[in-house]
Design a protein around this motif. Structure first.
Motif, mmCIF file in Angstrom:
data_model
loop_
_atom_site.group_PDB
_atom_site.id
_atom_site.type_symbol
_atom_site.label_atom_id
_atom_site.label_comp_id
_atom_site.label_asym_id
_atom_site.label_seq_id
_atom_site.Cartn_x
_atom_site.Cartn_y
_atom_site.Cartn_z
ATOM 1 N N MET B 1 31.356 23.667 -7.250
ATOM 2 C CA MET B 1 31.770 25.044 -7.513
ATOM 3 C C MET B 1 33.116 25.066 -8.238
ATOM 4 O O MET B 1 33.967 24.220 -8.031
ATOM 5 N N ASN B 2 33.282 26.046 -9.121
ATOM 6 C CA ASN B 2 34.525 26.190 -9.867
ATOM 7 C C ASN B 2 35.564 26.925 -9.019
ATOM 8 O O ASN B 2 35.390 28.072 -8.655
ATOM 9 N N THR B 3 36.651 26.293 -8.684
ATOM 10 C CA THR B 3 37.716 26.980 -7.961
ATOM 11 C C THR B 3 39.006 26.945 -8.766
ATOM 12 O O THR B 3 39.362 25.932 -9.349
ATOM 13 N N LYS B 4 39.639 28.125 -8.798
ATOM 14 C CA LYS B 4 40.896 28.219 -9.541
ATOM 15 C C LYS B 4 42.018 28.534 -8.560
ATOM 16 O O LYS B 4 41.862 29.390 -7.687
ATOM 17 N N LYS B 5 43.117 27.826 -8.690
ATOM 18 C CA LYS B 5 44.229 28.011 -7.762
ATOM 19 C C LYS B 5 45.415 28.623 -8.492
ATOM 20 O O LYS B 5 45.758 28.202 -9.577
ATOM 21 N N TRP B 158 36.215 37.795 -2.824
ATOM 22 C CA TRP B 158 35.784 36.401 -2.948
ATOM 23 C C TRP B 158 36.959 35.445 -3.122
ATOM 24 O O TRP B 158 36.779 34.257 -3.265
ATOM 25 N N GLU B 159 38.154 36.007 -3.112
ATOM 26 C CA GLU B 159 39.323 35.141 -3.191
ATOM 27 C C GLU B 159 39.801 34.757 -1.796
ATOM 28 O O GLU B 159 39.547 35.457 -0.822
ATOM 29 N N GLU B 160 40.506 33.640 -1.751
ATOM 30 C CA GLU B 160 41.046 33.184 -0.485
ATOM 31 C C GLU B 160 42.563 33.138 -0.646
ATOM 32 O O GLU B 160 43.056 32.676 -1.671
ATOM 33 N N ILE B 177 43.130 31.327 -4.049
ATOM 34 C CA ILE B 177 42.070 30.443 -4.538
ATOM 35 C C ILE B 177 40.854 31.295 -4.863
ATOM 36 O O ILE B 177 40.376 32.074 -4.030
ATOM 37 N N GLU B 178 40.391 31.142 -6.086
ATOM 38 C CA GLU B 178 39.244 31.932 -6.537
ATOM 39 C C GLU B 178 37.984 31.105 -6.328
ATOM 40 O O GLU B 178 37.865 30.006 -6.859
ATOM 41 N N ASN B 179 37.073 31.591 -5.530
ATOM 42 C CA ASN B 179 35.851 30.812 -5.264
ATOM 43 C C ASN B 179 34.720 31.163 -6.219
ATOM 44 O O ASN B 179 34.482 32.313 -6.471
#
Lengths: 306, 179
Positions: B1-5, B158-160, B177-179
């Motif tokens: 999965m693509n996660t962006k921090k 959907w963000e953490e 963190i974007e899930n």
């Protein structure tokens, strides 16, 4: 981690991870009993039935308090005041109770295996509160919690269990549990009260109390279970006490900071001298407090908590 | 999965927020009499400690600080999906007539705070309860509003949002963190 099991029937089938989980959670529950309002809403709407076919004060009260402090409804049934005296069988009693839809049934019975039958028959969780001379898992858990709290760890400790090993479910559950947790267990008592083959459970067997007490970290004294003995197993109580009573003299053989435990009820002057039972080494009353915490932890975990 | 921090607060910014909130609390309560900090396990523990230490230093008086585990009061305690293990609660004194500053790192649905308030009431009858958080990420499901906020951070469901505070004050940050 969750406790993935329906029933708590014995320590024999508990894993080390499960034991540690129960002890950790119980540690967190101890504080609740110290609060001004000793109640949390966690098990609101759950029903716990205490089904006791044998006399009990501390275990039954302990389960009842544990359930009530978690806001569950606790109902006590003792065989002597129930329809058992009218001739109802265990199965019929169980089925009747099941129809009232409780969540957890805590059961004590004089026959080994009785809770196991209920566990197979009913969809409810069953907690064994003592079955004959077989197992008493919650007692072993509270004993292990007490040892861990007082000594800091269990692994490697020399634990000596003295008394009526043959009739003691407490001894069996503790042997299973302590062995799993890495303690070195010695059982001691008159030869007649040491069951044949007990050594195969991985314990050292000793009939001489002084030898058994040497260098012990923990001493667990057991009560003489007259109600389960159907023949004379030793000449007299006085003779038993002269050889197997824990007193100010023989306790010196153990380690200096030895922990003295007893599952109760105590027969003062028979298996333990009053000054030892009430003395600085004794953790007997802490065992009782820890019993409530351990039972709260089990009710919580069986209901799905973590 | 693509996660962006994405880093939204660094150590300096966190420190300044804590300082500002400390002064706000002091001003509102005209000192530290009857004040007690309660951190919600586990994210609120260090933050409560940090606030209480900061105010103690300003006022020269130690302020009692406690820890509250709210698991037993959750409305979803027996539902699947939770991953928190029960921990110890430590409330240093009776809360009767105390001014309680309840502290958590992030406020989200508000359900944790609801549980925390129920839990607090079992320790006495506080005079007031105020809520301090480092991050308010919105999406409330209950009528609850924090009194002291480090940073308002509009977020997507959907963000953490992760807050990292450490005892040694090393690598402290707030990240999304974007899930």
């Amino acid at each position: 981690m969750k406790l993935v099991r329906k029933d708590v029937l014995g320590i024999a089938d508990f894993s080390v991870e499960e034991i540690n989980l129960v002890l950790d959670i119980a540690g967190s529950f101890k504080e609740i009993s110290q609060r001004p309002i000793k109640k949390v809403p966690t098990l609101r709407g759950s029903t716990v039935i205490n089904l006791f076919y044998e006399p009990s004060t501390r275990t039954r009260t302990s389960f009842e308090i544990a359930a009530k402090r978690l806001s569950a409804d606790a109902i006590n049934i003792s065989a002597s005041t129930s329809s058992v005296v009218k001739g109802e069988t265990l199965m019929d009693t169980a089925k009747t109770l099941e129809s009232m839809n409780p969540d957890i049934i805590v059961m004590r019975h004089a026959c080994a295996g009785a809770p196991h039958i209920l566990a197979k028959l009913l969809k409810q969780s069953i907690i064994n509160a003592g079955d004959g001379a077989h197992e008493h898992p919650t007692q072993a858990l509270l004993d292990m919690l007490t040892i861990r709290d007082k000594m800091g760890y269990i692994r490697g400790l020399a634990v000596t269990i003295v008394g009526d090993i043959a009739h003691s479910r407490v001894a069996r559950s503790n042997i299973y549990g302590l062995a799993k947790m890495g303690a070195k267990v010695t059982v001691c008592g008159p030869a007649m009260l040491l069951p044949y083959g007990i050594g195969r459970m991985g314990v050292r067997v000793e009939t001489n109390m002084r030898k058994a007490l040497e260098r012990a970290d923990v001493i667990m004294m057991l009560r003489m279970q007259f109600e389960r003995q159907n023949k004379a197993t030793f000449p007299s109580l006085r003779e038993y006490a002269s050889q197997y009573c824990l007193n100010a003299d023989n306790i010196r053989l153990a380690k200096e900071d030895v922990l003295v435990m007893h599952p109760g009820p105590i027969n003062r002057g028979i298996e333990i001298a009053p000054d030892i039972a009430d003395g600085p080494h004794s953790a007997i009353l802490e065992q009782v407090s820890n019993g409530v915490a351990v039972r709260m932890a089990l009710l919580y975990l069986l209901a799905g908590g973590q | 999965m693509n996660t962006k921090k994405r880093v939204v607060m660094d150590a300096d910014k966190i420190e300044r927020s804590i300082m500002r909130i400390s002064y706000e609390i002091l001003e509102d309560h005209k000192g530290v009499t009857d004040l007690i900090f309660i951190g919600i396990r586990s994210g609120g523990i260090l933050l409560a400690k940090r606030l209480s230490e900061r105010i103690s230093r300003i006022e020269g008086k130690a302020i009692p600080t406690g820890i509250l585990d709210i698991n037993l009061y959750r409305d979803d305690v027996m539902m699947a999906g939770g991953k928190r293990k029960l921990g110890e609660t430590h409330i240093p004194c009776c809360l009767d007539n105390k001014k309680v500053i309840l502290v958590d790192d992030v406020i989200f649905t508000g359900r944790t705070i609801r549980a925390a308030m129920d839990a607090l009431m079992d320790f006495g009858r506080p005079k007031i309860i105020r809520l301090a958080v480092l991050i308010d990420r919105g999406h409330r499901e209950l009528p609850i509003r924090p009194d002291y906020v480090g940073e308002n951070l509009p977020s997507s469901l959907w963000e953490e949002v992760n807050v990292t505070l450490t005892e040694a004050k090393a690598h402290e940050e707030v990240v999304v963190i974007e899930n």
